[in-house]
Design a protein around this motif. Structure first.
Motif, PDB file in Angstrom:
ATOM      1  N   ARG A  38      -3.351 -39.730  78.631  1.00  0.00           N
ATOM      2  CA  ARG A  38      -2.053 -40.055  79.420  1.00  0.00           C
ATOM      3  C   ARG A  38      -2.349 -40.893  80.192  1.00  0.00           C
TER       4      ARG A  38
ATOM      5  N   GLU B 257       1.569 -36.398  74.548  1.00  0.00           N
ATOM      6  CA  GLU B 257       2.615 -36.708  75.418  1.00  0.00           C
ATOM      7  C   GLU B 257       3.200 -35.700  76.013  1.00  0.00           C
TER       8      GLU B 257
ATOM      9  N   ARG C 131       4.210 -46.080  72.836  1.00  0.00           N
ATOM     10  CA  ARG C 131       3.977 -44.749  73.828  1.00  0.00           C
ATOM     11  C   ARG C 131       3.418 -44.896  74.998  1.00  0.00           C
TER      12      ARG C 131
ATOM     13  N   ASP D 227       2.064 -36.938  69.900  1.00  0.00           N
ATOM     14  CA  ASP D 227       3.336 -35.950  70.505  1.00  0.00           C
ATOM     15  C   ASP D 227       2.780 -35.053  71.308  1.00  0.00           C
TER      16      ASP D 227
ATOM     17  N   LEU E  43       0.695 -44.286  76.571  1.00  0.00           N
ATOM     18  CA  LEU E  43      -0.652 -43.668  76.403  1.00  0.00           C
ATOM     19  C   LEU E  43      -1.640 -44.787  76.529  1.00  0.00           C
TER      20      LEU E  43
END
Length: 333
Positions: free
Chosen positions: A295, A162, A180, A159, A182
């Protein structure tokens, strides 16, 4: 207090501004005051810590409660304690203040000396073995890099990644998700071990049947991943208590009365060598996968790219020292 929906806007400045419906806006300074009170446990101590008059601080908190529409602080004879709503706001305020600082640093850009900053997130089970060597490598080889380390379990780290609160995270596959946006890079696999006090005289290998009879202390996350691997075999763990603190469980095992299932690296330290037995569980491969999460960016920053190489080098060194398996550390010559 009236039960109404708060209209909230945020600003960062010494003066209160008007929000929607003519109410004062909640600003970052007010949130800092609220966090200070929660940390100090009393208005008096918080007022001294942040150098503000106590009546003014009290007025700020009354205004904040009015704006939120719920009580946030419960006054007691010994100070104050957070209500359930206060706990929720406290956690959110910490995240917002961290994010505000991150944005401020990002807007400021590199310092005049060319210094770059990078924030690394690390799982609590890895911090003791990974961070010291990593920090020393950064200090020796990257004198223009300012490394900040945040410790949290994998779901929270993802979290934070992100949201831009960390630039890179060393996580485990236990909480990772393909949903996600990522980039996940596998690093090294690591087995779980039954950690027991040496006084229990546990054998080097234990069967699943024998394991199921031993009362265990475990974190919620570790319990989830281990039970997921044991479920197809119909084996159930004997969980005495869940304690979401790796350090607390480690100390309880060291004290000689408790056992746990943990990744082997958690107990690879000088003190463990004398008082802890690491036992392999037969009949199943209880393990986790360490991963690097970043990321997805077209061109990663120079600092993040440099940190990636340093992390890989430090993990390779730890792997050579057998930190992530049942073997003992080789003797340094």
């Amino acid at each position: 207090m009236p039960n109404r929906q708060a209209g909230i806007s945020f600003c960062d400045g010494p003066k209160e501004r008007e929000g929607r419906e003519g109410r004062p806006a909640v600003n970052l300074r007010t949130l800092k005051y609220f966090v200070a009170i929660a940390d100090a446990g009393s208005l008096t101590a918080a007022a001294e810590a942040i150098a503000i008059a106590q009546p003014a601080l009290s007025r700020q908190m009354h205004a904040l409660e009015e704006e939120m529409g719920v009580p946030l602080l419960q006054r007691t004879a010994r100070g104050v304690r957070l209500t359930q709503a206060g706990v929720t706001l406290y956690e959110a305020a910490q995240r917002m203040l961290d994010e505000a600082q991150r944005v401020k640093r990002q807007l400021a850009g590199p310092s005049e000396a060319g210094e770059s900053r990078v924030v690394l997130g690390v799982s609590p089970t890895l911090s003791r073995v990974l961070v010291p060597g990593l920090f020393e490598r950064c200090h020796r080889t990257m004198d223009q890099m300012r490394l900040t380390v945040r410790e949290a379990f994998t779901p929270e780290l993802l979290d934070m990644l992100e949201k831009g609160m960390v630039d890179m995270a060393i996580i485990t596959s236990m909480g990772a998700s393909a949903d996600r946006p990522l980039a996940l890079h596998p690093l090294v696999g690591e087995p779980f071990a039954l950690a027991t006090p040496r006084s229990m005289k546990m054998d080097p290998i234990i069967s699943l049947a024998a394991l199921s009879r031993i009362p265990l202390l475990m974190t919620t996350l570790h319990r989830t991943v281990v039970e997921r691997q044991l479920r197809p075999m119909g084996v159930h763990l004997n969980i005495h208590s869940e304690i979401d603190s790796v350090d607390a469980i480690r100390e309880l095992v060291h004290d000689g009365d408790w056992c746990t299932l943990m990744p082997v690296s958690v107990f690879k330290e000088a003190r463990s060598d004398a008082g802890i037995t690491l036992t392999e569980v037969s009949g199943v491969q209880l393990n986790r996968q360490l991963m690097m999460a970043t990321r997805i960016e077209a061109v990663p920053s120079t600092a993040v790219a440099a940190l990636r190489e340093i992390v890989l080098a430090e993990l390779a060194r730890l792997n050579r020292l057998r930190v992530f398996n049942f073997g003992k550390k080789p003797v340094k010559r």
